[in-house]
Design a protein around this motif. Structure first.
Motif, PDB file in Angstrom:
ATOM      1  N   ALA A   6     -39.705 -26.786  11.254  1.00 50.23           N
ATOM      2  CA  ALA A   6     -39.844 -25.866  12.383  1.00 50.23           C
ATOM      3  C   ALA A   6     -40.024 -24.467  11.812  1.00 50.23           C
ATOM      4  CB  ALA A   6     -38.619 -25.939  13.286  1.00 50.23           C
ATOM      5  N   GLU A   7     -41.256 -23.999  11.791  1.00 49.54           N
ATOM      6  CA  GLU A   7     -41.601 -22.753  11.098  1.00 49.54           C
ATOM      7  C   GLU A   7     -42.792 -22.117  11.797  1.00 49.54           C
ATOM      8  OE1 GLU A   7     -42.051 -19.676   9.153  1.00 49.54           O
ATOM      9  OE2 GLU A   7     -40.577 -20.920   8.070  1.00 49.54           O
ATOM     10  N   ASP A   8     -42.676 -20.821  12.146  1.00 49.30           N
ATOM     11  CA  ASP A   8     -43.772 -20.175  12.863  1.00 49.30           C
ATOM     12  C   ASP A   8     -44.830 -19.588  11.934  1.00 49.30           C
ATOM     13  OD1 ASP A   8     -42.179 -18.105  11.908  1.00 49.30           O
ATOM     14  OD2 ASP A   8     -42.638 -16.794  13.601  1.00 49.30           O
ATOM     15  N   ASP A   9     -44.535 -19.445  10.651  1.00 47.37           N
ATOM     16  CA  ASP A   9     -45.497 -18.928   9.672  1.00 47.37           C
ATOM     17  C   ASP A   9     -46.257 -20.116   9.069  1.00 47.37           C
ATOM     18  OD1 ASP A   9     -46.748 -18.039   7.273  1.00 47.37           O
ATOM     19  OD2 ASP A   9     -45.423 -16.298   7.250  1.00 47.37           O
ATOM     20  N   ARG A  10     -47.527 -20.220   9.400  1.00 40.27           N
ATOM     21  CA  ARG A  10     -48.298 -21.393   8.988  1.00 40.27           C
ATOM     22  C   ARG A  10     -48.461 -21.492   7.473  1.00 40.27           C
ATOM     23  NH1 ARG A  10     -50.089 -24.147  13.173  1.00 40.27           N
ATOM     24  NH2 ARG A  10     -50.198 -23.133  15.212  1.00 40.27           N
ATOM     25  N   VAL A  30     -43.903 -28.097  13.313  1.00 39.30           N
ATOM     26  CA  VAL A  30     -43.936 -27.530  14.662  1.00 39.30           C
ATOM     27  C   VAL A  30     -43.568 -26.054  14.546  1.00 39.30           C
ATOM     28  CG1 VAL A  30     -43.339 -29.715  15.772  1.00 39.30           C
ATOM     29  CG2 VAL A  30     -41.518 -28.107  15.150  1.00 39.30           C
ATOM     30  N   SER A  31     -43.982 -25.272  15.518  1.00 36.28           N
ATOM     31  CA  SER A  31     -43.672 -23.844  15.494  1.00 36.28           C
ATOM     32  C   SER A  31     -42.857 -23.395  16.702  1.00 36.28           C
ATOM     33  CB  SER A  31     -44.969 -23.028  15.429  1.00 36.28           C
ATOM     34  OG  SER A  31     -45.821 -23.354  16.524  1.00 36.28           O
ATOM     35  N   ARG A  32     -42.511 -24.348  17.577  1.00 30.56           N
ATOM     36  CA  ARG A  32     -41.760 -24.029  18.793  1.00 30.56           C
ATOM     37  C   ARG A  32     -40.444 -24.799  18.811  1.00 30.56           C
ATOM     38  NH1 ARG A  32     -44.647 -22.101  23.122  1.00 30.56           N
ATOM     39  NH2 ARG A  32     -43.455 -23.417  24.541  1.00 30.56           N
ATOM     40  N   GLY A  33     -39.414 -24.132  19.293  1.00 27.69           N
ATOM     41  CA  GLY A  33     -38.126 -24.794  19.394  1.00 27.69           C
ATOM     42  C   GLY A  33     -38.151 -25.983  20.339  1.00 27.69           C
ATOM     43  N   SER A  34     -38.925 -25.874  21.406  1.00 31.13           N
ATOM     44  CA  SER A  34     -39.002 -26.977  22.363  1.00 31.13           C
ATOM     45  C   SER A  34     -39.587 -28.229  21.721  1.00 31.13           C
ATOM     46  CB  SER A  34     -39.851 -26.566  23.573  1.00 31.13           C
ATOM     47  OG  SER A  34     -41.141 -26.130  23.165  1.00 31.13           O
ATOM     48  N   ASP A  35     -40.448 -28.061  20.725  1.00 33.35           N
ATOM     49  CA  ASP A  35     -41.034 -29.221  20.055  1.00 33.35           C
ATOM     50  C   ASP A  35     -40.025 -29.924  19.153  1.00 33.35           C
ATOM     51  OD1 ASP A  35     -43.517 -28.913  21.249  1.00 33.35           O
ATOM     52  OD2 ASP A  35     -44.266 -27.594  19.675  1.00 33.35           O
ATOM     53  N   ILE A  36     -39.026 -29.196  18.675  1.00 33.17           N
ATOM     54  CA  ILE A  36     -37.967 -29.845  17.894  1.00 33.17           C
ATOM     55  C   ILE A  36     -37.290 -30.903  18.751  1.00 33.17           C
ATOM     56  CG2 ILE A  36     -35.771 -29.516  16.692  1.00 33.17           C
ATOM     57  CD1 ILE A  36     -36.613 -26.658  16.118  1.00 33.17           C
ATOM     58  N   LEU A  37     -37.058 -30.568  20.017  1.00 32.85           N
ATOM     59  CA  LEU A  37     -36.368 -31.486  20.920  1.00 32.85           C
ATOM     60  C   LEU A  37     -37.214 -32.700  21.262  1.00 32.85           C
ATOM     61  CD1 LEU A  37     -34.884 -28.741  23.241  1.00 32.85           C
ATOM     62  CD2 LEU A  37     -33.729 -29.947  21.394  1.00 32.85           C
ATOM     63  N   LEU A  50     -35.368 -19.472  11.685  1.00 34.48           N
ATOM     64  CA  LEU A  50     -34.711 -18.855  12.832  1.00 34.48           C
ATOM     65  C   LEU A  50     -35.656 -18.016  13.679  1.00 34.48           C
ATOM     66  CD1 LEU A  50     -31.218 -17.844  11.409  1.00 34.48           C
ATOM     67  CD2 LEU A  50     -31.938 -19.962  12.539  1.00 34.48           C
ATOM     68  N   GLY A  51     -36.879 -17.822  13.216  1.00 35.01           N
ATOM     69  CA  GLY A  51     -37.873 -17.115  14.019  1.00 35.01           C
ATOM     70  C   GLY A  51     -38.936 -18.077  14.492  1.00 35.01           C
ATOM     71  N   LEU A  52     -38.843 -18.534  15.738  1.00 36.51           N
ATOM     72  CA  LEU A  52     -39.789 -19.494  16.292  1.00 36.51           C
ATOM     73  C   LEU A  52     -40.604 -18.836  17.399  1.00 36.51           C
ATOM     74  CD1 LEU A  52     -37.423 -22.592  16.459  1.00 36.51           C
ATOM     75  CD2 LEU A  52     -39.098 -22.054  14.675  1.00 36.51           C
ATOM     76  N   MET A  55     -38.466 -19.331  21.082  1.00 35.98           N
ATOM     77  CA  MET A  55     -37.038 -19.037  21.210  1.00 35.98           C
ATOM     78  C   MET A  55     -36.455 -18.717  19.842  1.00 35.98           C
ATOM     79  SD  MET A  55     -35.291 -22.834  21.711  1.00 35.98           S
ATOM     80  CE  MET A  55     -36.463 -23.372  22.978  1.00 35.98           C
ATOM     81  N   ASP A  56     -35.283 -18.136  19.845  1.00 35.50           N
ATOM     82  CA  ASP A  56     -34.595 -17.884  18.590  1.00 35.50           C
ATOM     83  C   ASP A  56     -34.140 -19.210  17.996  1.00 35.50           C
ATOM     84  OD1 ASP A  56     -33.165 -15.545  16.948  1.00 35.50           O
ATOM     85  OD2 ASP A  56     -31.764 -17.215  17.114  1.00 35.50           O
ATOM     86  N   GLY A  57     -34.212 -19.305  16.683  1.00 35.09           N
ATOM     87  CA  GLY A  57     -33.831 -20.548  16.028  1.00 35.09           C
ATOM     88  C   GLY A  57     -32.392 -20.951  16.270  1.00 35.09           C
ATOM     89  N   LEU A  58     -31.507 -19.982  16.449  1.00 35.26           N
ATOM     90  CA  LEU A  58     -30.112 -20.301  16.742  1.00 35.26           C
ATOM     91  C   LEU A  58     -29.979 -20.977  18.105  1.00 35.26           C
ATOM     92  CD1 LEU A  58     -28.369 -17.071  15.403  1.00 35.26           C
ATOM     93  CD2 LEU A  58     -28.311 -19.359  14.368  1.00 35.26           C
ATOM     94  N   ASP A  59     -30.801 -20.546  19.063  1.00 29.97           N
ATOM     95  CA  ASP A  59     -30.803 -21.199  20.372  1.00 29.97           C
ATOM     96  C   ASP A  59     -31.341 -22.623  20.264  1.00 29.97           C
ATOM     97  OD1 ASP A  59     -29.786 -18.943  21.640  1.00 29.97           O
ATOM     98  OD2 ASP A  59     -31.777 -18.117  22.024  1.00 29.97           O
ATOM     99  N   ALA A  60     -32.390 -22.787  19.453  1.00 28.02           N
ATOM    100  CA  ALA A  60     -32.948 -24.124  19.249  1.00 28.02           C
ATOM    101  C   ALA A  60     -31.916 -25.042  18.592  1.00 28.02           C
ATOM    102  CB  ALA A  60     -34.204 -24.034  18.384  1.00 28.02           C
TER     103      ALA A  60
END
Length: 217
Positions: A6-10, A30-37, A50-52, A55-60
């Protein structure tokens, strides 16, 4: 090993995918916290920035820990003590600050995965007069079969394997519909109503504001 990155930097994600591949592991980015779920069921570990994007990675991490114990290694540019403490207290298994040494990252990933003993799988459960067979998706009451739809059976199985314990709505949505935060809560209510009607021998108690508990016979 199967790893969810889960990383927003490609560019960072590409480097991690390459390193994992060279080490003999497969990965999904994936780059979105929702996709982790959506994808955590299919992997052995999660690498979490932690930068997605959404959402914030802590929230994810908080949302993930509400429904899963999959190992999580945080890999982030945040090196402050507060973020480290919040992540570890929130359920992360390890915390690394970028830039990371890839060999160390792989070693730490292997270490956290080894801590998780394989879950014991059960194919059959008996709850008083009710018997459930997960492999056959079959339920009988006093030997007579009761017809449940696939999702009704999965819902009952989810509660039955945790009989006597409170189970959150998020956990049920995650196990039955594979998305803890999908817009299927009404479906949950309808399916639970059908289960209660078809199998009155079992008592499912509603815990207001949280979820449900299947009472152990």
């Amino acid at each position: 090993m199967r790893v969810l990155i889960a990383e927003d930097d490609r560019s960072v994600a590409a480097a991690l995918v390459s390193a994992l591949s060279r080490a003999g592991h497969s990965s999904t980015h994936v780059s979105r916290g929702s996709d982790i779920l959506l994808h955590h069921h299919d992997v052995d570990a999660v690498m979490l920035d932690l930068g997605l994007e959404d959402m914030d990675g802590l929230d994810a991490l908080h949302k993930l820990r509400a429904v899963s114990e999959v190992p999580v290694v945080v890999v982030t540019a945040r090196g402050d003590e507060r973020s480290t403490v919040l992540a570890l207290r929130g359920g992360a298994d390890d915390y690394l600050v970028k830039p990371v040494r890839l060999h160390e990252l792989l070693a730490r990933l292997d270490a956290v995965v080894r801590r998780y003993a394989p879950a014991t799988t059960r194919d059959r459960l008996t709850l008083g007069r009710v018997e459930l067979d997960a492999e056959a998706h079959r339920i009988t009451v006093d030997g007579d079969e009761v017809t449940l739809t696939p999702n009704e059976f999965k819902l009952l199985w989810c509660l039955a394997t945790k009989a006597g314990r409170a189970v959150s709505r998020a956990t049920i949505l995650d196990e039955v519909w594979a998305d803890a935060y999908a817009a299927t809560s009404r479906s949950l209510d309808v399916h639970l109503g059908q289960v209660r009607q078809k199998v009155p021998e079992l008592t499912v108690t509603t815990i207001r504001g949280f979820g449900y508990r299947l009472e152990a016979p």
